[in-house]
Design an enzyme around this catalytic site. Structure first.
Site, PDB file in Angstrom:
ATOM      1  N   GLY A   1      43.549  43.810  36.255  1.00 35.58           N
ATOM      2  CA  GLY A   1      43.429  44.973  37.312  1.00 35.58           C
ATOM      3  C   GLY A   1      43.325  44.299  38.631  1.00 35.58           C
ATOM      4  O   GLY A   1      43.343  42.890  38.738  1.00 35.58           O
ATOM      5  N   LEU A   2      43.099  45.178  39.582  1.00 37.92           N
ATOM      6  CA  LEU A   2      42.729  44.757  41.003  1.00 37.92           C
ATOM      7  C   LEU A   2      41.390  44.539  40.898  1.00 37.92           C
ATOM      8  O   LEU A   2      40.477  45.199  41.500  1.00 37.92           O
ATOM      9  CB  LEU A   2      43.262  45.596  41.755  1.00 37.92           C
ATOM     10  N   HIS A   3      40.778  43.297  40.444  1.00 41.02           N
ATOM     11  CA  HIS A   3      39.529  42.953  40.562  1.00 41.02           C
ATOM     12  C   HIS A   3      39.002  42.209  41.899  1.00 41.02           C
ATOM     13  O   HIS A   3      39.813  41.985  42.744  1.00 41.02           O
ATOM     14  CB  HIS A   3      39.107  42.264  38.821  1.00 41.02           C
ATOM     15  N   ALA A   4      37.883  41.618  41.773  1.00 36.95           N
ATOM     16  CA  ALA A   4      37.091  41.194  43.077  1.00 36.95           C
ATOM     17  C   ALA A   4      38.101  40.356  43.990  1.00 36.95           C
ATOM     18  O   ALA A   4      38.469  40.608  45.091  1.00 36.95           O
ATOM     19  CB  ALA A   4      36.138  40.430  42.808  1.00 36.95           C
TER      20      ALA A   4
ATOM     21  N   ALA B   1      41.640  41.631  44.864  1.00 41.04           N
ATOM     22  CA  ALA B   1      41.172  42.935  45.927  1.00 41.04           C
ATOM     23  C   ALA B   1      40.834  42.376  47.418  1.00 41.04           C
ATOM     24  O   ALA B   1      41.172  42.716  48.512  1.00 41.04           O
ATOM     25  CB  ALA B   1      40.092  43.700  45.424  1.00 41.04           C
TER      26      ALA B   1
END
Lengths: 81, 131
Positions: free
Chosen positions: A13-16, A19
């Site tokens: 996913g669009l993790h840290a 992002a």
């Protein structure tokens, strides 16, 4: 106003980390840039809003840019994603 | 009896990391994280992961204890390699990422430099064999 749809291919996913990269890229442009995810619209220049949304891998997001450099911004974000 | 699975001292809390704490999100990274990530996270001294984190374990931050109710499938690997996990307080577990831990608890996160963050197993009952 210009927009484009993307599938988040990273299964994490669009993790840290990605992002942060996305926010850094978005901050390079003057136009307003938003992300629509699960019917929610968030500011692509806000790390808080992106990470609070927990954008999951395999899901679709729509990025919308609005302003004088909108097309260049969207192209640049497209390359990043 | 409880097993300490992970124990690390907080090195710094980034300015934006502090804002995330107010939202009930604690992003952990070890001290080797790049500067832009340090801004959004609670960084801590690298620590070994003694055994796998699982649901039913607890996260202890100073004297506060939070029960772990969800562990994403990437959590153990990223904790081990980068001291990284995103801890979400009282979060909908259907709306999380593979690197997320969801905890339940009544009080919000308060963390400062020097505090210890621990992940411990649920207390084990002493058996007759242990006595």
């Amino acid at each position: 106003l210009t927009s484009k749809t993307f599938i988040i291919e990273d299964p994490l996913g669009l993790h840290a980390r990605p992002a942060c990269d996305l926010v850094k890229e978005a901050m390079n442009w003057e136009c307003d840039i938003s992300i629509t995810y699960k019917d929610k619209q968030i500011n692509a220049k806000s790390i808080f809003e992106i990470l609070s949304c927990a954008i999951q891998g395999g899901h679709t997001i729509e990025i919308t840019a609005s302003g004088k450099d909108e097309q260049a911004a969207l192209d640049s974000i497209s390359r990043l994603l | 009896l409880e097993e300490i699975k992970y124990s690390a001292r907080v090195k710094s809390v980034g300015a934006e990391g502090l804002e995330f704490l107010k939202l009930g999100i604690m992003i952990l990274f070890d001290e080797d994280a790049p500067k832009d990530l340090l801004e959004i996270c609670v960084s801590h001294e690298r620590a070994p992961l003694e055994s796998e984190v699982m649901c039913g374990d607890f996260i202890e931050i100073v004297s506060k204890k939070y029960e772990i109710i969800y562990v994403g499938k990437e959590v153990n690997s990223s904790l081990k390699t980068m001291g990284h996990a995103t801890i979400r307080l009282n979060w909908d577990v259907s709306d999380v990422l593979p690197g997320d831990i969801v905890v339940s608890g009544e009080s919000s996160f308060h963390v400062k430099t020097g505090d210890m963050i621990k992940i411990v197993s649920a207390p084990m009952e002493e058996t007759d064999f242990d006595k």
